[in-house]
Each structure stands twice: as structure tokens, then as C-alpha cells.
Design an enzyme around this catalytic site. Structure first.
Site, PDB file in Angstrom:
ATOM      1  N   ASP A 284       0.885  -1.171   0.000  1.00 21.67           N
ATOM      2  CA  ASP A 284       0.000   0.000   0.000  1.00 21.67           C
ATOM      3  C   ASP A 284       0.916   1.212   0.000  1.00 21.67           C
ATOM      4  O   ASP A 284       1.721   1.392   0.923  1.00 21.67           O
ATOM      5  CB  ASP A 284      -0.878  -0.063   1.276  1.00 21.67           C
ATOM      6  CG  ASP A 284      -1.520   1.277   1.629  1.00 21.67           C
ATOM      7  OD1 ASP A 284      -1.551   2.184   0.779  1.00 21.67           O
ATOM      8  OD2 ASP A 284      -1.997   1.405   2.781  1.00 21.67           O
ATOM      9  N   GLN A 301      -3.558   5.433  -5.305  1.00 24.34           N
ATOM     10  CA  GLN A 301      -3.491   3.996  -5.008  1.00 24.34           C
ATOM     11  C   GLN A 301      -4.051   3.637  -3.636  1.00 24.34           C
ATOM     12  O   GLN A 301      -4.885   2.748  -3.501  1.00 24.34           O
ATOM     13  CB  GLN A 301      -2.048   3.499  -5.159  1.00 24.34           C
ATOM     14  CG  GLN A 301      -1.945   1.979  -5.220  1.00 24.34           C
ATOM     15  CD  GLN A 301      -1.248   1.403  -3.978  1.00 24.34           C
ATOM     16  OE1 GLN A 301      -1.061   2.105  -2.988  1.00 24.34           O
ATOM     17  NE2 GLN A 301      -0.865   0.144  -4.033  1.00 24.34           N
ATOM     18  N   GLU A 302      -3.575   4.314  -2.580  1.00 23.02           N
ATOM     19  CA  GLU A 302      -4.002   3.924  -1.233  1.00 23.02           C
ATOM     20  C   GLU A 302      -5.505   4.136  -1.031  1.00 23.02           C
ATOM     21  O   GLU A 302      -6.212   3.262  -0.528  1.00 23.02           O
ATOM     22  CB  GLU A 302      -3.227   4.731  -0.170  1.00 23.02           C
ATOM     23  CG  GLU A 302      -3.735   4.440   1.229  1.00 23.02           C
ATOM     24  CD  GLU A 302      -2.813   4.907   2.346  1.00 23.02           C
ATOM     25  OE1 GLU A 302      -2.490   6.111   2.407  1.00 23.02           O
ATOM     26  OE2 GLU A 302      -2.438   4.053   3.178  1.00 23.02           O
ATOM     27  N   GLU A 303      -5.976   5.293  -1.439  1.00 25.46           N
ATOM     28  CA  GLU A 303      -7.392   5.584  -1.211  1.00 25.46           C
ATOM     29  C   GLU A 303      -8.287   4.615  -1.981  1.00 25.46           C
ATOM     30  O   GLU A 303      -9.310   4.146  -1.469  1.00 25.46           O
ATOM     31  CB  GLU A 303      -7.721   7.029  -1.611  1.00 25.46           C
ATOM     32  CG  GLU A 303      -7.136   8.093  -0.684  1.00 25.46           C
ATOM     33  CD  GLU A 303      -5.749   8.563  -1.076  1.00 25.46           C
ATOM     34  OE1 GLU A 303      -5.167   7.973  -2.021  1.00 25.46           O
ATOM     35  OE2 GLU A 303      -5.231   9.513  -0.448  1.00 25.46           O
ATOM     36  N   GLY A 419       5.759   5.694  -3.881  1.00 21.78           N
ATOM     37  CA  GLY A 419       6.287   7.047  -3.626  1.00 21.78           C
ATOM     38  C   GLY A 419       6.535   7.869  -4.875  1.00 21.78           C
ATOM     39  O   GLY A 419       7.146   8.930  -4.804  1.00 21.78           O
ATOM     40  N   ALA A 422       1.913  10.880  -6.166  1.00 16.06           N
ATOM     41  CA  ALA A 422       1.646  12.047  -5.322  1.00 16.06           C
ATOM     42  C   ALA A 422       2.905  12.513  -4.586  1.00 16.06           C
ATOM     43  O   ALA A 422       3.072  13.692  -4.301  1.00 16.06           O
ATOM     44  CB  ALA A 422       0.554  11.694  -4.316  1.00 16.06           C
TER      45      ALA A 422
HETATM   46  N1  AR6 Z   1      -0.884  -1.156  -8.892  1.00 17.97           N
HETATM   47  C1  AR6 Z   1       0.369  -0.849  -9.300  1.00 17.97           C
HETATM   48  N2  AR6 Z   1       0.809   0.401  -9.435  1.00 17.97           N
HETATM   49  C2  AR6 Z   1      -0.020   1.412  -9.161  1.00 17.97           C
HETATM   50  C3  AR6 Z   1      -1.346   1.180  -8.717  1.00 17.97           C
HETATM   51  C4  AR6 Z   1      -1.774  -0.171  -8.592  1.00 17.97           C
HETATM   52  N3  AR6 Z   1      -3.005  -0.476  -8.209  1.00 17.97           N
HETATM   53  N4  AR6 Z   1      -1.942   2.360  -8.530  1.00 17.97           N
HETATM   54  C5  AR6 Z   1      -1.028   3.296  -8.813  1.00 17.97           C
HETATM   55  N5  AR6 Z   1       0.135   2.747  -9.205  1.00 17.97           N
HETATM   56  P1  AR6 Z   1       0.565   6.997  -5.561  1.00 17.97           P
HETATM   57  P2  AR6 Z   1       2.692   7.778  -3.679  1.00 17.97           P
HETATM   58  C6  AR6 Z   1       1.386   3.447  -9.592  1.00 17.97           C
HETATM   59  O1  AR6 Z   1       0.621   8.375  -6.109  1.00 17.97           O
HETATM   60  O2  AR6 Z   1       3.451   8.616  -4.635  1.00 17.97           O
HETATM   61  C7  AR6 Z   1      -1.982   8.862  -1.254  1.00 17.97           C
HETATM   62  O3  AR6 Z   1      -2.750   9.993  -0.983  1.00 17.97           O
HETATM   63  C8  AR6 Z   1       1.168   4.665 -10.451  1.00 17.97           C
HETATM   64  O4  AR6 Z   1       2.227   4.693 -11.396  1.00 17.97           O
HETATM   65  O5  AR6 Z   1      -0.719   6.510  -5.020  1.00 17.97           O
HETATM   66  O6  AR6 Z   1       3.451   6.882  -2.743  1.00 17.97           O
HETATM   67  C9  AR6 Z   1      -1.434   8.247   0.017  1.00 17.97           C
HETATM   68  O7  AR6 Z   1      -2.354   8.328   1.066  1.00 17.97           O
HETATM   69  C10 AR6 Z   1       1.310   5.810  -9.469  1.00 17.97           C
HETATM   70  O8  AR6 Z   1       1.740   6.997 -10.083  1.00 17.97           O
HETATM   71  O9  AR6 Z   1       1.667   6.778  -4.396  1.00 17.97           O
HETATM   72  C11 AR6 Z   1      -0.219   9.076   0.263  1.00 17.97           C
HETATM   73  O10 AR6 Z   1      -0.536  10.260   0.946  1.00 17.97           O
HETATM   74  C12 AR6 Z   1       2.330   5.275  -8.516  1.00 17.97           C
HETATM   75  O11 AR6 Z   1       2.022   3.888  -8.415  1.00 17.97           O
HETATM   76  C13 AR6 Z   1       0.275   9.381  -1.135  1.00 17.97           C
HETATM   77  O12 AR6 Z   1      -0.854   9.269  -1.988  1.00 17.97           O
HETATM   78  C14 AR6 Z   1       2.326   5.923  -7.159  1.00 17.97           C
HETATM   79  O13 AR6 Z   1       1.021   5.932  -6.629  1.00 17.97           O
HETATM   80  C15 AR6 Z   1       1.310   8.381  -1.580  1.00 17.97           C
HETATM   81  O14 AR6 Z   1       1.789   8.749  -2.846  1.00 17.97           O
END
Ligand code: AR6
Length: 512
Positions: A284, A301-303, A419, A422
């Protein structure tokens, strides 16, 4: 996957370890000082799910339930809650009645909490999907069962302590129904220095305001969840475990001394962590306040994961903000919905019937680990020794095997660009960091680049080079530190990371 387009030497996906195939039989479920079980384990052995008994407490180590409020008069909050929810449970309620009920025991906030998103949800889609007043009445009945379903204090999973909580899906649904009706006391203020400033929000009030397309889609997922868990034949009957894992600093790897080489890797532009990663440890991409913006506007992704598997939301009730050496592992959650799209295009599509098998503790074979990456305002900040070490440690805490479980019985990790959305991280760097952490944890990796074919090829090529040249984690760590120096000297035009690593690794190999 299309074998013709598969990069050379790709580790076969089928060979990655997955639950339940690699499952090691669990010990009998039993509470211990580091594991609180909210159901009666003796009864559980006889096939019954009965809440574990105890005395509710009102202190800084446990969830403050609306049942007790020792500071004012006993039971005062619960009697107002009961009165208001009983009205809703009798049926025929409209959004205005829900608003009045919630305001009746949250009077301080009654002027500031908007409900426009809930109104707009009902106007836009609700009539087509399910009967609002009927679902609300079932939800109110479920929330009112709190004193019967939760009879033992729920510990807060606080910083610096590893501790697990196991509870039933029905108990979770009741806690979430209370969260929906915003009954949890002391949880409405997040101001700096307030009692729960270090905890995520749990009362759903923010979900009801600032109407938007996103909010409507979120509410569709949430109402579908409540409709399912209150359905006669669809009420879930398993358990879920939430485990906070904290590794003390001296027990974290000494990165420059690690002699492991990389474990197996399968990279793919197709597939997602939750679908193709079934049976693996699924990452996650978390916020340090687990669940991030699930009750607000966030929708990445997380939400999305929390909306498809809303049992995850209850973690917000008891999980203090994650520190750098901590993660939260969740085992046994169920998926309720199917969605389409991402962020602004996200749409709730319909019900999902989860047929995932269950382990001996009646938990579905679904394990998620919440690890929060660093959030970089300026992406250049990530190329420092300290930040790389922080991310390595965080990934390691999430990936570490249970010390009592042999590697052969440990599933692979399903991850991706952690990471890098966002939080603005560099996917090339994060892929290396996760490969290094997985190597020290002795686990294989499935890496999903979320549609990015070029990245998949680059990661595979880099991996192959490191593997073929037997580059150790310690060596790679040193190369990354050198790259940070290079980066600080050429911040405007640094060399490409993989190009730099390949060259440095080549020099190292030729010197052997
Ligand atoms: N499976 C594989 N890859 C994925 C998936 C999935 N289901 N969904 C997204 N990606 P992000 P962060 C890829 O932005 O940067 C939230 O608000 C996709 O390329 O969710 O760690 C949390 O609560 C995407 O651009 O993660 C945190 O506050 C990339 O994974 C914050 O966002 C990163 O997804 C975390 O942000």
C-alpha cells in the site's frame, strides 16, 4: 503475458510464491501481550464468533468508544447517540435526518460540517442503486450494536511498539458504522497538540462535504460496503488482523555491509498489485496517517484500495502515525467492489464477490503492508544519503519476513512505483531501493510499472546487469551514495541514474 514481448530472463510470474500455496500452518489463535484478540478464542475453536469480554477503559492507551465518557456524566454521549440512531433505524430517513442525528452529538461542529456531498450523492445516483433510507436504517442498527459487539478495550497501536489486533469483520463493520455516524469522541479535532493529532481522522464527516464527482464515487463504494455487510446472506464472517511492526534502529540493516545479491524479479507493465499480486504481500503506497485522503478528496493507489476493501479504514481508528522504522500489516481483508479509472477518472463500477480462501484464523489470504514513502516537494531532495537510507529502511520494515517463518513459506512482494506519484519520487531509484530491501528480506518481487512499458524494460535491464555481475546490496548502496555526491555536484545536469550505476558496477566487476 505475451511471451514474445517478455524481456530476456524474466523470472516466471507463476514461480513467485503466493499464499495459500506457500502457507505455513498457523498456531492456534490465542491472545498474548503483543496480540489483542477481540473475539473469544475458546469459542472460536468451537466454531463460534463471540466478542471477547473485558472492562472498557477510558485512557490514553485505548480507543475511546462513545460508550463511556467518564469525564462528564456516565454514558451521556451514548444515550444521545442511541436516541438519534434509533430514529434512523426505524426507516424513512432522508439526508437531512442523518445530518440532524450526527449534529445531535457533535453540536460543537454542527455549523461547520457541510453535508452537500451526501445530498448530491443521493440526488445523482443513490435512487438508482439502493434505497437510502433502508441502508441508513440497517447501518444505524449495526452502529447501535456497539456495546454487544465490542466488549473488550481496543488498544491504540502506538509509535515504538509492535502490537497486533485481531477482530471479526462484523466488529469492523460495527466500528465503521459508528465512524460513518461520527460517534467517536475526541476525534473531530486534528489541531496541533490536540489529543489525537498524531492519529488519522476516523469520523466520516469530511466525506459528506465539498461535493464533487470524486466524493459521489467514494460514497457509492462506501454505501455498497454497508449494504453488503448488513445483508442477510452477505454478512461477512471472518477475522482480520492489523499489526503494527516497529524495528528498533540497531536491528535495521547495515546497508553498506549487506552481502546479499538481488532476489528474483518479475517486472511487468501490465497488471496491478491487487489483481495480479493476489496471494503476495501487497504494498500500500501509504501516507504516514494510514488511509491518507480516503475520507477527504484523495483518490490514488491507497485511497482506491481502502474504498475497494473498506475494512482497511478501521485502521485509522487505532493506528498512530507511522514513524520511519514502522509499517502496518493487514491480513484477511475482503474486497467488496470493482472500480474503473484512477484519480479524477475513478468510478465505482459494481459489487465484487470475493472468493479468496481463508486461513486457520478465518482470515482471507490477502495481506497488505502500508509503508509511507517520503514526499518530495522538490524531487532533487531524494538523492541524498539520508533520504535513500530512510527509504531503504522503510521498505525493509515492510518487507521483512516473519522471523519464525522460513523463506520457502513466505510469499513474494507485489509492488510498483511506490512514492512516485503524489509523492514525487523517481521510479528508477525506488525500484532499486525496493530490490535492495527485498534482497535483504530474502523475498522475490513482482514489480508492476502501471502501464509504463519503457520503465519495465529499463528496470529489467538494470536488474539483469546487477544480477549477472553479482553486485551485492552493500556495493549498490555505495554506488547510490556516490551518485548522491555526483548529483549534488551537478544538480542541473546529473547523469542518468541507471547509466551511472551500470558504469560504476562495471568498474567494480572489472576490478574483482
Ligand atoms: N498497482 C500498481 N501500481 C499502481 C497502482 C496499482 N493499483 N496504482 C497506482 N500505481 P501513488 P505515492 C502506480 O501516487 O506517490 C496517497 O494519498 C502509479 O504509477 O498513489 O506513494 C497516500 O495516502 C502511481 O503513479 O503513491 C499518500 O498520501 C504510482 O504507483 C500518497 O498518496 C504511485 O502511486 C502516496 O503517494
Amino acid at each position: 503475458q505475451d511471451a514474445g514481448r517478455r524481456p530476456a530472463d524474466m523470472f516466471p510470474f507463476k514461480e513467485l510464491k503466493k499464499e495459500p500455496d506457500c502457507h505455513l500452518q498457523l498456531d492456534t489463535l490465542f491472545p498474548s501481550p503483543c496480540h489483542t484478540v477481540l473475539i473469544d478464542t475458546d469459542q472460536f475453536q468451537r466454531g463460534r464468533l463471540v466478542p471477547y469480554k473485558g472492562h472498557h477503559v477510558w485512557d490514553s492507551n485505548h480507543v475511546k468508544l462513545p460508550l463511556l465518557n467518564l469525564k462528564t456524566s456516565m454514558d451521556s454521549r451514548w444515550s444521545v447517540v442511541q436516541k438519534s440512531l434509533k430514529k434512523l433505524s426505524s426507516g424513512g430517513s432522508k439526508v437531512r435526518d442523518v445530518q440532524m442525528a450526527i449534529n445531535s452529538y457533535n453540536q460543537k461542529h454542527s455549523m461547520e460540517w457541510p453535508f452537500d456531498a451526501l445530498y448530491s450523492y443521493v440526488t445523482d445516483v443513490q435512487k438508482k442503486e439502493n434505497n437510502f433510507s433502508l441502508v441508513i436504517s440497517k447501518m444505524a442498527q449495526l452502529a447501535l450494536e456497539l456495546p454487544d459487539l465490542i466488549k473488550h478495550p481496543i488498544p491504540l497501536l502506538k509509535q515504538n511498539h509492535s502490537h497486533a489486533i485481531t477482530l471479526s469483520q462484523v466488529q469492523i463493520s460495527c466500528l465503521l458504522a459508528n465512524a460513518f455516524f461520527c460517534t467517536f469522541p475526541h476525534r473531530n479535532t486534528m489541531k496541533h497538540g490536540s489529543e489525537y493529532a498524531n492519529f488519522p481522522t476516523i469520523n466520516f464527516s469530511r466525506l459528506f462535504g465539498d461535493a464533487s464527482r470524486r466524493k459521489t464515487q467514494k460514497l457509492r463504494a462506501i454505501f455498497h460496503y454497508f449494504n453488503t455487510v448488513t445483508g442477510k446472506d452477505t454478512k461477512p464472517d471472518g477475522l482480520v488482523t492489523f499489526e503494527r511492526i516497529c524495528i528498533a534502529l540497531p536491528d535495521l540493516p547495515q546497508w553498506k555491509r549487506q552481502t546479499e545479491t538481488l532476489t528474483n524479479l518479475h517486472v511487468s507493465p501490465q497488471g496491478t498489485i491487487e489483481e495480479e499480486g493476489a496471494g503476495m504481500l501487497q504494498v500500500d503506497f501509504a501516507c504516514k496517517f494510514v488511509g491518507g485522503g480516503v475520507l477527504g478528496a484523495g483518490l490514488v493507489q491507497e485511497e482506491i484500495r481502502f474504498l475497494m476493501n473498506p475494512e482497511l479504514i478501521v485502521a485509522r481508528l487505532f493506528t498512530e502515525k507511522l514513524a520511519d522504522n514502522e509499517c502496518l500489516k493487514i491480513t484477511g481483508i475482503q474486497r467488496y467492489s470493482v472500480s474503473y479509472g484512477y484519480s479524477d477518472t475513478f468510478e465505482w463500477q459494481g459489487p465484487y464477490v470475493d472468493n479468496t480462501k481463508r486461513d486457520e484464523w478465518k482470515r482471507r489470504y490477502c495481506q497488505i503492508v502500508a509503508i509511507d514513502a517520503l514526499s518530495f516537494k522538490d524531487p532533487r531532495e531524494q538523492y541524498t544519503k539520508e533520504n535513500i537510507r530512510r527509504e531503504l529502511n522503510k521498505a525493509y520494515v515492510g518487507f521483512r519476513r516473519n522471523p519464525n517463518t522460513p523463506a520457502d513459506y513466505t510469499p513474494a512482494i507485489a509492488t510498483g512505483n511506490w512514492g512516485c506519484g503524489a509523492f514525487n519520487g523517481d521510479p528508477k531509484l525506488k525500484a532499486l531501493i525496493q530490490m535492495m530491501a527485498a534482497a535483504v528480506a530474502q523475498r522475490d518481487l513482482a514489480y508492476f510499472t502501471f502501464g509504463n512499458k519503457e520503465q519495465a524494460l529499463e528496470v529489467q535491464k538494470m536488474y539483469k546487469y546487477l544480477k549477472n555481475n553479482s553486485i551485492t546490496v552493500g556495493k549498490l548502496y555505495q554506488i547510490l551514495n556516490d551518485y548522491c555526491k555526483h548529483f549534488s555536484q551537478h544538480p542541473r545536469q546529473p547523469r542518468g541514474l541507471y547509466e551511472y550505476v551500470t558504469e560504476a558496477a562495471g568498474v567494480h566487476t572489472s576490478q574483482l
